[in-house]
Design an enzyme around this catalytic site. Sequence first.
Site, PDB file in Angstrom:
ATOM      1  CB  SER A 161      -0.915  -0.007   1.226  1.00  0.00           C
ATOM      2  OG  SER A 161      -0.163  -0.133   2.413  1.00  0.00           O
TER       3      SER A 161
ATOM      4  CB  THR B 270     -41.070  25.920  -9.641  1.00  0.00           C
ATOM      5  OG1 THR B 270     -42.198  26.363 -10.395  1.00  0.00           O
ATOM      6  CG2 THR B 270     -40.876  26.838  -8.446  1.00  0.00           C
ATOM      7  CG  HIS B 271     -42.289  22.396 -12.237  1.00  0.00           C
ATOM      8  ND1 HIS B 271     -42.528  21.103 -11.839  1.00  0.00           N
ATOM      9  CD2 HIS B 271     -42.979  23.177 -11.361  1.00  0.00           C
ATOM     10  CE1 HIS B 271     -43.343  21.109 -10.802  1.00  0.00           C
ATOM     11  NE2 HIS B 271     -43.621  22.354 -10.480  1.00  0.00           N
TER      12      HIS B 271
ATOM     13  CE  LYS C  78     -19.588  25.466 -27.983  1.00  0.00           C
ATOM     14  NZ  LYS C  78     -19.387  24.055 -28.285  1.00  0.00           N
TER      15      LYS C  78
ATOM     16  CB  SER D  86     -14.510  24.614 -29.751  1.00  0.00           C
ATOM     17  OG  SER D  86     -14.451  23.723 -30.842  1.00  0.00           O
TER      18      SER D  86
ATOM     19  CE1 TYR E  50      -6.223  -3.304   8.549  1.00  0.00           C
ATOM     20  CE2 TYR E  50      -5.289  -5.500   8.294  1.00  0.00           C
ATOM     21  CZ  TYR E  50      -5.455  -4.198   7.840  1.00  0.00           C
ATOM     22  OH  TYR E  50      -4.849  -3.803   6.666  1.00  0.00           O
TER      23      TYR E  50
ATOM     24  CG  ASN F  71      -3.985  -4.556  12.721  1.00  0.00           C
ATOM     25  OD1 ASN F  71      -3.388  -4.506  11.651  1.00  0.00           O
ATOM     26  ND2 ASN F  71      -4.408  -5.700  13.254  1.00  0.00           N
TER      27      ASN F  71
ATOM     28  CE  LYS G  77      -4.023   2.749   3.931  1.00  0.00           C
ATOM     29  NZ  LYS G  77      -4.976   2.037   4.840  1.00  0.00           N
TER      30      LYS G  77
ATOM     31  CG  ASN H  56     -16.992  24.979 -24.919  1.00  0.00           C
ATOM     32  OD1 ASN H  56     -18.036  25.444 -25.371  1.00  0.00           O
ATOM     33  ND2 ASN H  56     -16.129  24.299 -25.654  1.00  0.00           N
TER      34      ASN H  56
ATOM     35  CD  GLU I 133     -19.176  21.520 -20.110  1.00  0.00           C
ATOM     36  OE1 GLU I 133     -19.450  20.579 -20.848  1.00  0.00           O
ATOM     37  OE2 GLU I 133     -18.544  22.521 -20.506  1.00  0.00           O
TER      38      GLU I 133
ATOM     39  CD  GLN J 271      -3.018  -2.410   1.882  1.00  0.00           C
ATOM     40  OE1 GLN J 271      -2.339  -2.706   2.850  1.00  0.00           O
ATOM     41  NE2 GLN J 271      -2.779  -2.897   0.680  1.00  0.00           N
TER      42      GLN J 271
END
Length: 457
Positions: A23, A155-156, A283, A277, A317, A110, A325, A285, A290, A322
């Site tokens: 690990s 709303t909606h 564009k 773009s 344990y 542990n 993490k 963006n 996003e 492990q």
Amino acid sequence: MAKMWAGRTDGATEKIADDFNSSIRFDCRMYQEDIKGSMVHAAMLAQQNILTQDDADTLIAGLEGILQDLDDGNLTIDMECEDIHMFVEAVLTERLGDVGKKLHTARSRNDQVALDVRMYLRSQIDEISALVKELVVAITDKAEAYKDAIMPGYTHLQRAQPITFGHHLMAYAMMLLRDLGRLADTRKRLNQSPIGCCALAGTTYDTDRYFEAEHLGFDGICMNSLDGVSDRDFCVELMSAISILMMHLSRFSEEIILWSSWEFKFIELSDAYTTGSSIMPQKKNPDMAELVRGKTGRVYGDLMALLTTLKGLPLAYNKDMQEDKEAVFDACDTVKMCLQVFAPMVATLTANRENMLLAAQKGFINATDLADYLVKKGMPFRSAYKISGQLVAYCIQNNTVLENLPLETYLCYSELFADDLYNEISLKTCVEKRISQGGTSVASVEQQIQYVKEALV
Ligand code: ARG
């Protein structure tokens, strides 16, 4: 490679098994916590006469040296080691000889790993909370600047009633305040020390767990040793809090994306937080927003991964643990990245007051206020509601808006209408009169800003 745990077996594992088992690739980031924990452990062992003061001093100085060398880049972490705990102990023993081998008395990996993760996540919570606060400040500053900018409330996703852009923004500030509360709650429950639980059953040595807890900044100790080494609730809880926070950022992102579109054009993001773009020259963006929306799915995945890993695990344990993490580190890294870009993205956006107002002027969003006007003149709400709806239908048929209908037309629907109706249904009035607590009037929004500012200190 010779194993520190060789004895019961010869420790001669296959390379592929070592790699699978290891690990250190991801737990190496906890080296500071691991070393600090070990220094306090050595001090405790001396205080309890389990080790001599001389040995403890030697261990502490050795650990200090390793910490310094790692911080300065004069020592590189050996990725061939199984984990960070083994690595530190190996270097210590290499540097100090047999004394190094005394450090692991009355302790197990542990409880050691449980300690390291708690300490590491404690500081992550502090970092994440500080970043959330920066975002809240960016939002409240923007809300202050646009507390009188009228836009349609939805709303909606249908235009509903007029609100201000400042009011809309402050909704996100409230969500983030709750996120801060959840992070603080998680920190509280997390901040109990597991060190001294040892492998699972405690120890026969006369240790002092409170000494270690206190010196490592914990509020108390885990009261059951089996639980202390098996509990990963705090990882799950933190990832839940982060998931909710990401959900809020994702909703905000979605609105930023919508508002930036030509269809809305309510806001303009700064060039510094947009992309172009490679093929379409026109564009601009909203990639940052996003990506935040997209990364929300990834954080939910981290949460689900650990919940699923823990489900059905017997005490105490198990190596499955492990897996905690990578999930929780990824969630922390991701939310921090998102917050770091989100705050300046909000701080540098500009709102298009004209377009917002234009949108508010369409969609009959003052129809409720027209009904309320009649109610205030004595008509029951349901009747007023109906008349207001009929007037909207009339406007649609005649391609006009409520503000432009002549009084004669209004009077055909109710005798209660008078000249003062025009002021009553002006968007500015609609906003200004919503002075209820938490409402959209400038005064109410100012109160909200004040509330948030006070909550932040
Ligand atoms: N690398 C291990 C982990 O992250 C440390 C604890 C190992 N304990 C053990 N009994 N093998 O969980």
